[in-house]
Design an enzyme around this catalytic site. Structure first.
Site, PDB file in Angstrom:
ATOM      1  N   HIS A 127       0.741  -1.273  -0.106  1.00  0.00           N
ATOM      2  CA  HIS A 127       0.033   0.147   0.085  1.00  0.00           C
ATOM      3  C   HIS A 127       0.841   1.406   0.150  1.00  0.00           C
ATOM      4  O   HIS A 127       0.485   2.404   0.589  1.00  0.00           O
ATOM      5  CB  HIS A 127      -0.972  -0.146   1.275  1.00  0.00           C
ATOM      6  N   GLY A 194      -2.387  -8.970  12.580  1.00  0.00           N
ATOM      7  CA  GLY A 194      -2.722  -7.768  12.788  1.00  0.00           C
ATOM      8  C   GLY A 194      -3.548  -6.949  11.666  1.00  0.00           C
ATOM      9  O   GLY A 194      -3.261  -5.854  11.364  1.00  0.00           O
TER      10      GLY A 194
HETATM   11  P1  NAD Z   1      -7.258  -2.592  10.004  1.00  0.00           P
HETATM   12  O1  NAD Z   1      -7.161  -1.123  10.801  1.00  0.00           O
HETATM   13  O2  NAD Z   1      -8.456  -2.564   9.477  1.00  0.00           O
HETATM   14  O3  NAD Z   1      -7.314  -3.652  11.204  1.00  0.00           O
HETATM   15  C1  NAD Z   1      -6.125  -3.645  12.160  1.00  0.00           C
HETATM   16  C2  NAD Z   1      -6.381  -5.143  12.762  1.00  0.00           C
HETATM   17  O4  NAD Z   1      -5.411  -5.179  13.686  1.00  0.00           O
HETATM   18  C3  NAD Z   1      -7.841  -5.347  13.532  1.00  0.00           C
HETATM   19  O5  NAD Z   1      -8.265  -6.670  13.018  1.00  0.00           O
HETATM   20  C4  NAD Z   1      -7.305  -5.329  14.918  1.00  0.00           C
HETATM   21  O6  NAD Z   1      -8.199  -6.408  15.705  1.00  0.00           O
HETATM   22  C5  NAD Z   1      -5.930  -5.790  14.817  1.00  0.00           C
HETATM   23  N1  NAD Z   1      -5.023  -5.507  15.952  1.00  0.00           N
HETATM   24  C6  NAD Z   1      -5.335  -4.443  16.866  1.00  0.00           C
HETATM   25  N2  NAD Z   1      -4.234  -4.368  17.599  1.00  0.00           N
HETATM   26  C7  NAD Z   1      -3.493  -5.503  17.640  1.00  0.00           C
HETATM   27  C8  NAD Z   1      -2.278  -6.073  17.968  1.00  0.00           C
HETATM   28  N3  NAD Z   1      -1.642  -5.617  19.094  1.00  0.00           N
HETATM   29  N4  NAD Z   1      -1.662  -7.213  17.366  1.00  0.00           N
HETATM   30  C9  NAD Z   1      -2.242  -7.859  16.451  1.00  0.00           C
HETATM   31  N5  NAD Z   1      -3.333  -7.276  15.868  1.00  0.00           N
HETATM   32  C10 NAD Z   1      -4.122  -6.183  16.350  1.00  0.00           C
HETATM   33  O7  NAD Z   1      -5.942  -2.506   9.166  1.00  0.00           O
HETATM   34  P2  NAD Z   1      -5.619  -3.475   7.927  1.00  0.00           P
HETATM   35  O8  NAD Z   1      -5.836  -4.603   8.085  1.00  0.00           O
HETATM   36  O9  NAD Z   1      -4.131  -3.131   7.919  1.00  0.00           O
HETATM   37  O10 NAD Z   1      -6.056  -2.629   6.794  1.00  0.00           O
HETATM   38  C11 NAD Z   1      -6.535  -1.241   6.658  1.00  0.00           C
HETATM   39  C12 NAD Z   1      -5.776  -0.285   5.771  1.00  0.00           C
HETATM   40  O11 NAD Z   1      -5.128   0.862   6.800  1.00  0.00           O
HETATM   41  C13 NAD Z   1      -4.630  -0.775   5.033  1.00  0.00           C
HETATM   42  O12 NAD Z   1      -4.626  -0.733   3.787  1.00  0.00           O
HETATM   43  C14 NAD Z   1      -3.376  -0.029   5.492  1.00  0.00           C
HETATM   44  O13 NAD Z   1      -2.628   0.598   4.551  1.00  0.00           O
HETATM   45  C15 NAD Z   1      -4.023   1.101   6.307  1.00  0.00           C
HETATM   46  N6  NAD Z   1      -3.350   1.550   7.603  1.00  0.00           N
HETATM   47  C16 NAD Z   1      -1.962   1.529   7.810  1.00  0.00           C
HETATM   48  C17 NAD Z   1      -1.556   1.853   9.041  1.00  0.00           C
HETATM   49  C18 NAD Z   1      -0.201   1.757   9.263  1.00  0.00           C
HETATM   50  O14 NAD Z   1       0.753   2.003   8.369  1.00  0.00           O
HETATM   51  N7  NAD Z   1       0.484   1.572  10.483  1.00  0.00           N
HETATM   52  C19 NAD Z   1      -2.429   2.297  10.101  1.00  0.00           C
HETATM   53  C20 NAD Z   1      -3.647   2.411   9.755  1.00  0.00           C
HETATM   54  C21 NAD Z   1      -4.277   1.986   8.463  1.00  0.00           C
END
Ligand code: NAD
Length: 258
Positions: A127, A194
């Site tokens: 992404h 995650g």
């Molecule tokens: P999402 O926000 O849809 O889901 C996050 C998942 O992580 C949830 O299922 C949740 O239960 C789980 N989670 C929460 N805390 C956790 C932990 N400590 N350990 C393991 N799992 C945990 O995110 P997604 O599935 O990555 O998809 C959404 C989109 O959001 C992606 O396209 C991504 O590019 C983008 N995104 C990226 C970031 C980043 O780069 N850090 C942050 C937010 C969103």
């Protein structure tokens, strides 16, 4: 931030056995692996200033068209959070797993570069990255631009610059997805870590692995649409489960088989 406490279960022996015998390990990560570094997932409550906006609606070409300043400012805020964050025990355990799997393929949906900062060698970014900027008209990666306008202006053609991330409704970089699909197909064990498994086509990768005979293990504190299709759903934060998996594998490798 580190998760407090101990994992209330041990890693099933069947997983450790398959991992010990595996040659190809593939991991797919989502925003959840960075949650313990203090980087909010899309579905977590956002902080004060941004709490009235729905992140899934800001991360779209339509939102940028409607209000490029707002979208640029939101990404600048997110970059600020990530700048102050550090890789956590989950990121570091994935680096350590490369000792056992030199060809480990790490596919991430994250745009935060925390895997690279932790030291993971081969990361496939599905992404994009918060740390690259491109021209919204010609797609060219641009660096060294002036920050005097919000969003900044492409020094070559005058169009707005945008973050080099994949927004909802946009295609994934074809070559990166192709490599990710190939690695998924070839994997003996596949870890889905995650991710809510709601965003396609990334969410299809664990299914490709499973269809091709991989052991599919999900790591997430919450159930997802993938949980029922995984061979194992390890319910807990990645910052606890991944180090436990690593420890179990280390212990198994030190124990000669009879
Ligand atoms: P999402 O926000 O849809 O889901 C996050 C998942 O992580 C949830 O299922 C949740 O239960 C789980 N989670 C929460 N805390 C956790 C932990 N400590 N350990 C393991 N799992 C945990 O995110 P997604 O599935 O990555 O998809 C959404 C989109 O959001 C992606 O396209 C991504 O590019 C983008 N995104 C990226 C970031 C980043 O780069 N850090 C942050 C937010 C969103």
């Amino acid at each position: 931030m580190m998760p407090a406490g101990q994992l209330p279960f041990s890693i099933p022996e069947a997983i450790v056995g398959r991992l010990s015998a595996a040659r190809h390990l593939t991991a797919l990560t989502g925003a959840g692996i960075s949650a313990e570094s203090g980087v909010p997932t899309f579905r977590q409550a956002q902080d004060g200033l941004w709490s009235r906006y729905d992140p899934t609606e800001l991360a779209s070409p339509q939102a940028f068209e409607r209000n490029p300043t707002l979208v640029w400012q939101w990404y600048a805020w997110r970059r600020g959070i990530v700048d102050r964050a550090a890789p956590n025990a989950g990121h570091l355990a994935l680096v350590a797993l490369e000792q056992f799997f030199p060809n480990l393929v790490l596919i991430t949906q994250n745009v935060d570069s925390l895997h690279q900062r932790a030291g993971s060698r081969a990361v496939i970014e599905l992404h994009g990255s918060l740390y690259r900027t491109r021209c919204s008209r010609e797609g060219k990666i641009i660096s060294g631009y002036s920050e005097s306008a919000t969003p900044p202006i492409c020094p070559e053609c005058g169009a707005f610059l945008r973050p080099d991330v994949v927004w909802f409704g946009e295609p994934l970089p074809a070559e990166a997805f192709e490599r990710a699909a190939q690695a998924s197909e070839n994997s003996d064990v596949f870890l889905s870590i995650g991710t809510s498994s709601l965003v396609f086509p990334a969410a299809s990768l664990p299914l490709i692995a499973r269809q091709n005979g991989a052991l599919l293990v999900e790591i997430n504190p919450e159930p997802t649409p993938l949980s029922d299709q995984a061979d194992y759903a390890l319910v807990g934060p990645a910052g606890l489960v991944l180090p436990a998996l690593l420890d179990a594998l280390r212990a198994a490798r030190q124990t000669p088989r009879s």
